[in-house]
Design a protein around this motif. Structure first.
Motif, PDB file in Angstrom:
ATOM      1  N   MET A 117       2.081   1.864  -1.920  1.00 49.92           N
ATOM      2  CA  MET A 117       3.460   2.214  -1.816  1.00 49.92           C
ATOM      3  C   MET A 117       4.193   1.484  -0.710  1.00 49.92           C
ATOM      4  N   PHE A 118       5.447   1.528  -0.869  1.00 53.08           N
ATOM      5  CA  PHE A 118       6.150   0.862   0.231  1.00 53.08           C
ATOM      6  C   PHE A 118       6.801   1.618   1.457  1.00 53.08           C
ATOM      7  N   SER A 119       6.971   1.248   2.432  1.00 51.89           N
ATOM      8  CA  SER A 119       7.214   2.058   3.536  1.00 51.89           C
ATOM      9  C   SER A 119       8.996   2.208   3.296  1.00 51.89           C
ATOM     10  N   PRO A 120       9.570   3.002   3.864  1.00 51.42           N
ATOM     11  CA  PRO A 120      11.016   3.418   3.556  1.00 51.42           C
ATOM     12  C   PRO A 120      11.850   2.106   3.888  1.00 51.42           C
ATOM     13  N   ASN A 121      11.707   1.161   4.659  1.00 54.79           N
ATOM     14  CA  ASN A 121      12.464   0.196   5.029  1.00 54.79           C
ATOM     15  C   ASN A 121      11.983  -0.941   4.093  1.00 54.79           C
ATOM     16  N   TYR A 122      10.990  -0.898   3.337  1.00 47.73           N
ATOM     17  CA  TYR A 122      10.495  -1.989   2.559  1.00 47.73           C
ATOM     18  C   TYR A 122       9.920  -3.072   3.204  1.00 47.73           C
ATOM     19  N   THR A 123       9.520  -2.832   4.397  1.00 46.04           N
ATOM     20  CA  THR A 123       9.001  -3.919   5.241  1.00 46.04           C
ATOM     21  C   THR A 123       7.534  -4.015   5.309  1.00 46.04           C
ATOM     22  N   MET A 124       6.753  -2.806   4.843  1.00 44.02           N
ATOM     23  CA  MET A 124       5.576  -2.885   5.038  1.00 44.02           C
ATOM     24  C   MET A 124       4.818  -2.212   3.552  1.00 44.02           C
ATOM     25  N   LEU A 125       3.840  -2.668   3.182  1.00 48.46           N
ATOM     26  CA  LEU A 125       3.267  -2.377   2.020  1.00 48.46           C
ATOM     27  C   LEU A 125       1.770  -1.381   2.066  1.00 48.46           C
ATOM     28  N   LEU A 126       1.875  -0.266   1.833  1.00 47.25           N
ATOM     29  CA  LEU A 126       0.351   0.628   2.112  1.00 47.25           C
ATOM     30  C   LEU A 126      -0.372   0.299   0.860  1.00 47.25           C
ATOM     31  N   ILE A 127      -1.779   0.073   1.155  1.00 44.89           N
ATOM     32  CA  ILE A 127      -2.847  -0.212   0.272  1.00 44.89           C
ATOM     33  C   ILE A 127      -3.745   0.611   0.529  1.00 44.89           C
ATOM     34  N   GLN A 128      -4.265   1.378  -0.468  1.00 45.70           N
ATOM     35  CA  GLN A 128      -5.345   2.552  -0.365  1.00 45.70           C
ATOM     36  C   GLN A 128      -6.438   2.255  -1.217  1.00 45.70           C
ATOM     37  N   THR A 129      -7.560   1.923  -0.905  1.00 45.52           N
ATOM     38  CA  THR A 129      -8.806   1.704  -1.670  1.00 45.52           C
ATOM     39  C   THR A 129      -9.541   3.005  -2.032  1.00 45.52           C
ATOM     40  N   ASP A 130     -10.433   2.627  -2.937  1.00 43.33           N
ATOM     41  CA  ASP A 130     -11.092   3.903  -3.672  1.00 43.33           C
ATOM     42  C   ASP A 130     -12.007   4.557  -2.673  1.00 43.33           C
ATOM     43  N   LYS A 131     -12.416   3.931  -1.548  1.00 47.06           N
ATOM     44  CA  LYS A 131     -13.490   4.303  -0.586  1.00 47.06           C
ATOM     45  C   LYS A 131     -12.518   5.322   0.598  1.00 47.06           C
ATOM     46  N   GLY A 132     -11.420   5.026   0.567  1.00 46.31           N
ATOM     47  CA  GLY A 132     -10.470   5.684   1.499  1.00 46.31           C
ATOM     48  C   GLY A 132      -9.832   4.721   2.757  1.00 46.31           C
ATOM     49  N   SER A 133     -10.292   3.626   2.385  1.00 45.01           N
ATOM     50  CA  SER A 133      -9.727   2.608   3.767  1.00 45.01           C
ATOM     51  C   SER A 133      -8.185   2.535   3.361  1.00 45.01           C
ATOM     52  N   VAL A 134      -7.352   2.318   4.368  1.00 48.31           N
ATOM     53  CA  VAL A 134      -5.961   1.892   4.466  1.00 48.31           C
ATOM     54  C   VAL A 134      -5.818   0.723   4.955  1.00 48.31           C
ATOM     55  N   TYR A 135      -4.815  -0.154   4.151  1.00 49.86           N
ATOM     56  CA  TYR A 135      -4.401  -1.379   4.846  1.00 49.86           C
ATOM     57  C   TYR A 135      -3.049  -1.386   4.686  1.00 49.86           C
ATOM     58  N   ILE A 136      -2.290  -2.007   5.727  1.00 46.30           N
ATOM     59  CA  ILE A 136      -0.677  -2.219   5.856  1.00 46.30           C
ATOM     60  C   ILE A 136      -0.606  -3.573   5.757  1.00 46.30           C
ATOM     61  N   TYR A 137       0.128  -4.243   4.862  1.00 45.28           N
ATOM     62  CA  TYR A 137       0.688  -5.487   4.414  1.00 45.28           C
ATOM     63  C   TYR A 137       1.973  -5.637   5.031  1.00 45.28           C
ATOM     64  N   THR A 138       2.230  -6.231   5.935  1.00 47.53           N
ATOM     65  CA  THR A 138       3.529  -6.387   6.702  1.00 47.53           C
ATOM     66  C   THR A 138       4.163  -7.710   6.063  1.00 47.53           C
ATOM     67  N   LEU A 139       5.461  -7.491   5.295  1.00 47.84           N
ATOM     68  CA  LEU A 139       6.037  -8.539   4.632  1.00 47.84           C
ATOM     69  C   LEU A 139       6.872  -9.500   5.808  1.00 47.84           C
ATOM     70  N   GLY A 140       7.194 -10.602   5.395  1.00 50.06           N
ATOM     71  CA  GLY A 140       7.858 -11.405   6.105  1.00 50.06           C
ATOM     72  C   GLY A 140       7.454 -12.725   6.061  1.00 50.06           C
ATOM     73  N   GLU A 141       7.937 -13.709   7.096  1.00 43.65           N
ATOM     74  CA  GLU A 141       7.650 -15.057   6.559  1.00 43.65           C
ATOM     75  C   GLU A 141       6.084 -15.287   6.918  1.00 43.65           C
ATOM     76  N   LYS A 142       5.531 -14.664   7.745  1.00 43.48           N
ATOM     77  CA  LYS A 142       3.972 -14.645   7.786  1.00 43.48           C
ATOM     78  C   LYS A 142       3.528 -13.460   7.709  1.00 43.48           C
ATOM     79  N   PRO A 143       3.023 -12.944   6.552  1.00 43.12           N
ATOM     80  CA  PRO A 143       2.563 -11.711   6.021  1.00 43.12           C
ATOM     81  C   PRO A 143       1.351 -11.307   6.935  1.00 43.12           C
ATOM     82  N   ILE A 144       1.276 -10.125   7.364  1.00 43.64           N
ATOM     83  CA  ILE A 144       0.129  -9.633   7.933  1.00 43.64           C
ATOM     84  C   ILE A 144      -0.654  -8.733   7.242  1.00 43.64           C
TER      85      ILE A 144
END
Length: 1647
Positions: free
Chosen positions: A351-378
């Motif tokens: 799911m995207f954050s409310p301001n659509y600058t971050m993408l939340l990614i959840q795996t089947d094991k329960g780990s949570v990643y945040i993918y920050t959009l921009g010129e240099k995604p992190i």
């Protein structure tokens, strides 16, 4: 860490001690949600955990009623909603970040909420519940009310979401369906309207569905009646008929997995089959997007089944189970797949954050990643989940800084106690079970399922390492326990062994020994006090079969490691006498038990009752098992099996149970002084807990909820706290020296290389920057041997060395003995077979022989049992077949064969009629008799009345009745072709049958079927009687032939002829009962005779032989008769053929030396011989004549029987024809009954459907009426408000002062959905800004010069009131438009329902016409002879609408006239034909002569050109040409003979095959007859039930429909007149109101 609204349950002690939750560690099992731009949350056990993405700070919110159910967040209002999972669950709404409860929603759901979803604008919350309601509800969570709800039973939904652009649309999807729900609002009323999306087939194509209720494309059948829908054929009359489809008409559809909304209010649907669908939000039209394949590398993943979808501009982001995130670029009905991001694990949620600058990614094991959009995604990992739930936990000594956790996969983690931050991880790569930390060093022990114990050094918490591995046994390790001082490690295995290991790392964790206890070890408890030099151990085991528990206690001295050889035997087993092992048993089962420190007593937690009991140990020693009795019993106030823990200082008794509540008790009084509910029974309670040495820190681990809770004392003081602190300081002082020594050793110990099982997941992990992980070297050189086996092997080696001399002597003796036995076996081979011994008798291992013998006996017994069961099954099956096909038949099926011709006649196998059938037949016959008597009496009455009264009307009625009676009376005398069968030829009475033209009612058809079945039964019975007579005749013929064959055999024997006597016999088909009896000659196997039976038979035979010989030796009379007269007293006539006259003795001499006397004797001899020969010839001729006469009589009698059987065969054919004719009539009647039932079902369905539509019509009419009333009231309020607004200041006064709203251009550019329209919060914010701007305008500085301040204040107040009033007008106008739209939809629905009702009325009228037409249009059966019907071009007429029945004499007379005229025409044509024939003949003769001339010329030419072939040369040159031809003919004859022989053999095989097929056909005929009988019974039963249903059904007539329509029209006309009058009154009142309003509120004029 922060915590929201901590709840402490249970009573507190007088000291006021209580526990508080410091932090909660767990990983998401449900979807993670954004609360705002920087915070995410997820449920975990009894808590909702909030994580700040930037600071990684956690906040905990605890649910007061147990485990948290589903969670949803509302980002604009920053609130969190979650449900609990108790009975009748609640929904709690908390605000963030204050974590204060805003409201609590209580509905009517019984079990659980499965889905929650907030609308993107407004204060709306949608909830969905599972069993049993399956209810969708819409809440106004601010007002705490349910706006509307609707149930859809049986529908499981896995995703629910609001349309971000329109809160009135809600999408619900499940693995089989997608539905869009529309929320319609009228003022304050809300309604749900559901629409189901028609999904494509699995291949992506669409299926054209037909209307099930009113099908338009049904074929018309002109012969068999109307064709009805499948629901009517199935007999469905309720609501299920509207959706009924047969199995053949059901096709698999696509299975949706995920959906997401677009800014255009469309839906993207991902499917399991890999398709991507687009659904229009308004029309629900489904479009299957085409996938554009692009050239890609070899490792490209071709098939993608989306697990989760999230919308982005120009497409969607999707994830599958392969650990990749894909970007779907959608354009013009097609899409292209591109790789977007790679994750280590499969992605389950995005799911995207409310301001659509971050993408939340959840795996089947329960780990949570945040993918920050921009010129240099992190890509950042916010939450690193462990590999599964925590299996075990423990504090690292002394328990104030770090602790360790263990998962089942073997992942060991070290955590900070303060904030639960992961310090390091290590992977054992093997399934693990238990974990324990050593009190005397920085080390830990981990038990595994493979039976090993790993020792891990945590001297450096950031780099833990495995320093030793002890492979104890092959059974799994279930318990690992250190004593309080860290001297020994006790390891309990599943096979009931407790190993004692030196806990010190400096001793390389020496395995001291083991002791055996009961297998089911429940708990191991130790007592190791500072002032003692022993460690007391208690092991609790469960005796499930006996329903008891066993306690085994033993003592270990602290110097055991130094004298281990003394305390253990050679196999490593501790000696029970040296460790003082005692056994105790309890009469009930315990789930846990601990050993008290001081008072020598045991505390136990009962398994089946909620009590904690204490047991005093006996002071005296004992040998046997000692039974313990409860000394003290305290109610635990916890349910479910519990576990007891004793703190390291022995002053606190901690109890946990399945209820999830932790209780801390005083060890002396067992009273609870602290209580905390950290888990719930829905997650199966608490699995384990640990308390630190100082008693200040407590860790509680859940069983199934995956939650680890850290508890700390909030208030704890008094004497108990001082005692605990004192003991803790003493223990630290005692352990300080040991810990320094051991830790120094650990710091100097290098990393060990341990053999571990590989795990593909963890061996491929990458090293992390914030945690150290050591990859273990795998050196699997050879298989490891457990320690217990090593000790056993060492003990065996010692025993071998000790008894080596004795073993050598035994070996020598065995060799000598084996040599002797071999010699004996060689001698045995040389002996005869009768004297030989079996090989197994030479075996010296008697035990092995006995075991083999027992095994063979068991195998034989097993085989016998299997054979007996097999035979029993076959016998049972045979008995069933015999009972069904033979015993139950009143007339057994058999056949009769002719003597000389291949003709077979079979009878009709028949079952006896049941009592119910006879009763039903008797009822029908009685009814027919009563009807006949009634007609007779009516006829007499009519005749009497006609004699008295001469009224014309009465005469006409009498004539009609007489005609009906004449028809019914004459029906029995009708010819066969009108009866429809030839049943009268068998003498069957058909007078009770109804005419085929009068079978209109259902009852008449059922009675006719019963009578026709009786006719069939009588026909078969009549034929069977004839068959039985023929059968008896054949028996008589066979007996007579047997009688004559006796004389024929005597004559053939006398005549010495080689003729075979023809003896007819019954075959198996003629006597089928012979197949059920097995004769002795049919058994090919020899009968098994027991030895003593055999000996007895031989003895009896020998005695009978001796007795006969004795009789023969003493019978002088018999011997004399044989010598003198040949054994007979009188010479019979039959013996003349065997009589011989003896020659005189002198005939041996020559004739010349005979005397006269001898010559006279010779003449007498010749005379006697001549007379004897004459007698022989006469007797032979008489015998031959008698033989011929007997044979002719047999031939005549058998041929006469064959002729009779041929006639019986014709009778059989005719009987079968009659039965088929009657069965055809039965089938036609049954079909008509079935069609009548289908018509009734269709009529009932239409009536029920009409009732439902009428009810719906009343509801829609009521809804229209109510909507109109609400709209009128609302419009009146709006007009009043608008009139008030008109009298105020000029509308344009405020427009130049209204500040423009800020356009969030930046946000709109990033967020695809932009600002949600219709947001209540946005409207409130805009109005607040407007009021703020008005405050600035109302400032005194903006007042014009020279204006009176009072006027300015009045002007400002008027302007403000004007703006507020205009705001209200806008809201009212929006509401008015909404209500008008709502009314328009209700009117459309009402009109649609009215159209449906009219359609149902039309369908009912057509159906009733079809039903009446079907009841009058009867199917009759007529017998037609050949030649009576003339057809042109063999085209059968299928349409008999204009056909009539006429007398055949009319047709015959017309045909005779046509024949006469035709013959005349033929005569004239013959005359002309003769003339033409002569002309043609002369022309033909002329042509013939011309052709003969040409033929002669051709022959002359052929003779000249004749070819002299080799065959002709051979004929002329070969001298023996005829012999050559004869040889060739002989060869051809031999070939023909071989072919004839082969043909005969094939014919014989075919005959055998035909015979077998005939038997099989007979069996099938019997089975078919049984099935037909059963079918008739079922048809009768079904007909009766349908008759009852028809009698109970309601009948809808046209008069009733017309009456209802007339009443509705009158009511509508009346209402129209009333509405016109009221409209005129309302217009007058509105004029008066306007006049009064203008009078009351005058307009302001410009000052």
């Amino acid at each position: 860490m922060a915590q929201g609204r901590e709840r402490d349950e249970g009573p507190h002690s007088a000291g006021g001690s209580s526990l508080s939750v410091r932090w909660v560690q767990g990983f998401p099992k449900q979807n993670v949600h954004f609360v705002n731009d920087n915070t995410i949350c997820y449920p975990c056990g009894n808590f909702v955990i909030f994580i700040n993405i930037e600071t990684k700070k956690k906040t905990v919110l605890q649910c007061s009623n147990g485990i948290v159910g589903v969670v949803a967040t509302n980002i604009p209002y920053e609130v969190v909603a979650f449900s609990d999972r108790k009975l009748k669950p609640l929904i709690y709404i908390y605000s963030f970040p204050g974590l204060t409860r805003r409201t609590k929603l209580k509905g009517n759901v019984l079990l659980d909420y499965t889905l929650l979803s907030f609308s993107y604008c407004g204060t709306y919350l949608a909830s969905y519940s599972s069993l049993p309601e399956f209810e969708l509800a819409l809440w106004n969570w601010e007002s705490n009310i349910i706006l509307c709800k609707k149930s859809q039973p049986g529908m499981d939904v896995n995703q629910m979401s609001f349309n971000p652009m329109n809160w009135r649309q809600l999408c619900l999807s499940s693995p089989s369906t997608v539905s869009v729900w529309t929320i319609e609002r009228s003022n304050q009323e809300h309604y749900f309207k559901a629409r189901l999306v028609k999904l494509p087939l699995e291949d992506g194509s669409f299926f054209n569905e037909t209307d099930v209720v009113f099908p338009q494309s049904l074929p018309k059948d002109l012969i068999y009646g109307p064709v009805l829908p499948l629901s009517a054929i199935a007999g469905l009359v309720g609501e299920e008929a509207e959706t009924f489809r047969p199995k053949d008409d059901l096709y698999p559809l696509l299975h949706p997995t995920m959906h997401c909304w677009t800014p255009t209010s469309d839906l993207y649907i991902g499917c399991e089959e890999g398709h991507l669908l687009v659904i229009n939000g308004d029309t629900l039209k489904v479009t299957v997007l085409n996938k554009i394949e692009e050239e890609s590398p070899l490792d490209r993943r071709n098939f993608i089944s989306p697990v989760t979808l999230v919308y982005q501009k120009e497409g969607v982001l999707a994830s599958g189970i392969d650990g990749f995130v894909y970007s779907f670029i959608i354009k013009d009905g097609s899409y292209v797949i591109e790789d977007f991001l790679e994750i280590e694990r499969p992605v389950e949620h995005m799911m995207f954050s409310p301001n659509y600058t971050m993408l939340l990614i959840q795996t089947d094991k329960g780990s949570v990643y945040i993918y920050t959009l921009g010129e240099k995604p992190i890509l950042n990992k916010v939450l690193d989940a462990c590999d599964g739930n925590f299996q075990a936990i423990d504090f690292i000594t002394p328990g104030t800084e770090h602790f360790m956790t263990l998962t089942h996969s073997g992942e060991v983690c070290v955590w900070w106690l303060e904030d639960c931050a992961c310090v390091s991880k290590i992977y054992l790569n093997t399934p693990a079970t238990v974990l324990a930390c050593c009190p005397s060093s920085f080390s830990a022990a981990v038990g595994t399922e493979s039976g090993s114990v790993y020792f891990i050094s945590v001297y450096n918490e950031e780099t833990p390492q495995v320093m030793h591995k002890a492979f104890l046994s092959e059974s799994s390790v279930q318990h690992v326990v250190y004593d309080q001082r860290g001297i020994f490690l006790l390891v309990g295995t599943s096979e009931g062994k407790v190993f004692v290991i030196n806990a010190k790392s400096s001793s390389s964790f020496q395995i001291i020994g083991f002791t055996e206890v009961a297998k089911d070890i429940v708990q191991i408890s130790t007592v190791s006090l500072l002032e003692t030099d022993i460690v007391e151990v208690m092991v609790l085991s469960s005796l499930l079969e006996a329903g008891r528990s066993r306690l085994e206690m033993f003592t270990l001295p602290i110097l055991l490691s130094q004298v281990s050889t003394t305390f253990t035997d050679e196999r490593g087993r501790l000696k029970d006498a040296l460790i003082h092992k005692y056994l105790y048993e309890l009469e009930h089962t315990l789930s846990s038990a601990v050993f008290d420190f001081q008072s020598k007593q045991i505390y136990g937690f009962c398994s089946h009752v909620p009590y904690i009991c204490s047991y005093l140990l006996p002071k005296e020693e004992h040998i046997d098992i000692y039974i313990l009795k409860p000394y003290q019993k305290v109610q635990s106030r916890q349910y479910g099996p519990g576990i007891l823990y004793l703190s390291s200082h022995g002053l606190l008794l901690l109890t946990i149970a399945k209820c999830g509540i932790l209780c801390i008790r005083d060890v002396y009084t067992l009273e609870t002084f602290a209580r905390c509910r950290s888990h719930s029974h829905q997650g199966h309670g608490i699995q384990s807990m640990r308390i630190s040495m100082d008693g200040q820190n407590i860790l509680v681990n859940g069983r199934d909820d995956g939650t680890l809770v850290y508890l700390k004392w909030k208030r704890f003081g008094g004497h108990l706290a001082n005692d605990i602190l004192d003991y803790y300081q003493k223990l630290l002082i005692f352990l300080s020296s040991t810990m320094d020594k051991e830790n120094d050793y650990l710091s100097r110990t290098p990393k060990a290389s341990i053999d571990l099982a590989s795990n593909s997941e963890h061996t491929k992990r990458k090293a992390s920057t914030d945690s150290s992980q050591d990859e273990l070297v795998l050196t699997d050189v050879k298989k490891e041997i457990p320690w217990i086996q090593q000790k056993s092997q060492e003990a065996i080696k010692k025993e071998v060395n000790l008894f080596s001399k004795k073993r050598k002597e035994i070996k020598k003796g065995i060799k000598a003995l084996s040599k002797t036995i071999l010699n004996m076996m060689e001698e045995n081979d040389k002996l005869e077979n009768i004297a030989k011994l079996d090989q197994q008798e030479f075996g010296l291992d008697l035990e092995a022989l006995e075991r083999l013998h027992e095994e063979s006996q068991e195998e034989v017994a097993k085989m016998k049992k299997d054979v007996e069961m097999h035979n029993l099954a076959k016998s049972y099956l045979a008995e069933l077949i015999k009972e069904e096909c033979w015993n139950s038949m009143a007339v057994k099926g058999r056949a009769l064969k002719c003597f000389h011709i291949p003709c077979v006649v079979e009878n009709f196998p028949m079952k006896a009629r049941t009592a119910e059938e006879l009763k039903e037949l008797e009822r029908v016959l009685q009814q027919k008799k009563i009807e006949a008597e009634c007609l007779k009496l009516r006829k007499e009455i009519v005749e009497a009345q006609s004699g008295v009264t001469l009224v014309k009307k009465h005469h006409e009625e009498d004539d009609e009745e007489e005609e009906e009676e004449d028809k019914k009376a004459e029906y029995s005398n009708l010819p066969n072709y009108l009866l429809g069968s030839l049943s009268t030829d068998f003498g069957v009475d058909t007078s009770f049958l109804s005419s085929q033209l009068e079978l209109h009612s259902r009852e008449e058809k059922i009675n006719q079927i019963i009578l026709l079945k009786d006719i069939i039964y009588k026909v078969k019975t009549a034929f069977n009687n004839e068959f039985d007579a023929a059968y008896k005749q054949k028996e008589f013929e066979i007996a007579r032939v047997k009688e004559r064959n006796v004389r024929i055999r005597e004559i053939i024997l006398d005549l010495e002829l080689e003729e075979a006597v023809w003896q007819p016999e019954f075959e198996d088909c003629e006597k089928p009962e012979r197949t059920l009896v097995v004769q002795d000659e049919e058994i090919t196997a020899n009968k098994y005779v027991k030895p003593w039976h055999k000996a007895k038979a031989e003895l009896l035979t020998s005695r009978e032989t001796e007795h006969w010989l004795l009789i023969q030796g003493t019978s002088t009379r018999l011997r004399a008769l044989m010598d003198m007269m040949g054994g007979v007293l009188e010479v019979k006539k039959e013996d003349i053929l065997r009589m011989v006259i003896p020659q005189p003795a002198f005939m041996a001499k020559p004739d010349a030396v005979w005397t006269e006397e001898e010559r006279k004797q010779f003449k007498d001899y010749e005379k006697k011989v001549k007379e004897l020969n004459e007698e022989r010839d006469k007797y032979r001729k008489s015998l031959e004549a008698e033989l011929k006469k007997l044979q002719n009589s047999i031939q005549e009698s058998t041929q006469a029987f064959d002729e009779h059987l041929k006639r019986l065969f014709e009778r059989r054919v005719k009987a079968e024809m009659v039965t088929n004719q009657e069965e055809l009539k039965i089938n036609n009647l049954a079909f008509s009954l079935l069609l009548d039932e289908e018509l009734s079902s269709r009529e009932k369905f239409l009536n029920n459907y009409l009732t439902r539509k009428q009810q719906e019509k009343s509801q829609t009419s009521e809804a229209v009426r109510k909507s109109r009333e609400d709209l009128d009231v609302y419009k009146e309020h709006y007009d009043n408000l608008l009139a008030e607004d008109k009298v105020r200041v000029i509308k344009s006064l405020h427009r130049e002062w209204i500040p423009k709203q800020k356009m969030h251009s930046d946000t709109t550019r990033v967020v695809p959905f932009g600002e949600r329209p219709g947001s209540g919060k946005l409207n409130k914010d805009a109005f607040a800004q407007l009021m703020k701007a008005m405050d600035e305008l109302d400032n005194i500085s903006n007042m014009p010069e020279g204006l009176d301040p009072l006027v300015w204040n009045h002007f400002c107040m008027t302007r403000r009131a004007k703006l507020e009033n205009e705001q209200k007008v806008k809201q009212k106008a929006a509401g008015l438009l909404e209500m008008a739209a709502f009314l328009r939809k209700r009117v459309e629905e009402d009109e649609k329902v009215q159209q449906e009702i009219e359609r149902v009325f039309h369908e009912l009228i057509l159906l009733q016409d079809e039903k009446v037409r079907f009841q009058l249009n009867l199917t009759i059966q007529i017998l037609l002879k050949q030649g009576q019907v003339e057809l042109e071009n063999f085209q059968l007429v299928l349409e008999y609408a204009d056909a009539i029945l006429i007398n055949k004499n009319i047709v015959e007379d017309l045909n005779s006239v046509i024949r006469t005229q035709g013959q005349k025409k033929i005569a004239s044509m013959m005359e002309s034909k003769e003339v033409h024939k002569r002309i043609f003949q002369i022309e033909w003769e002329h042509k013939k002569m011309e052709m003969e001339r040409e033929d002669l010329n051709q022959k002359a030419w052929d003779i000249q050109m004749l070819f002299f072939s080799r065959d002709r040369q051979k004929f002329l040159n070969e001298p023996n040409y005829e012999a050559l031809i004869s040889i060739q003919i002989g060869i051809m004859e031999q070939t023909i003979a071989v072919l004839d022989k082969t043909h005969k053999k094939n014919v014989e095989n075919c005959k055998k095959l035909l015979k077998k097929l005939g038997k099989f056909s007979n069996q099938k005929d019997i089975a078919n007859y049984n099935l037909s009988c059963n079918l008739r019974e079922e048809l009768v039963a079904v007909s009766e039930r349908k008759d009852i249903c028809n009698a109970m059904g309601s009948k809808l007539t046209c008069e009733k429909i017309a009456k209802e329509r007339y009443e509705n029209m009158m009511q509508q006309q009346k209402l129209t007149n009333i509405s016109k009058q009221q409209a005129e009154q309302i217009s007058i009142l509105q004029t008066e109101v306007e006049r009064l309003r203008m009078k009351t509120f005058p307009a302001l004029v410009q000052m």
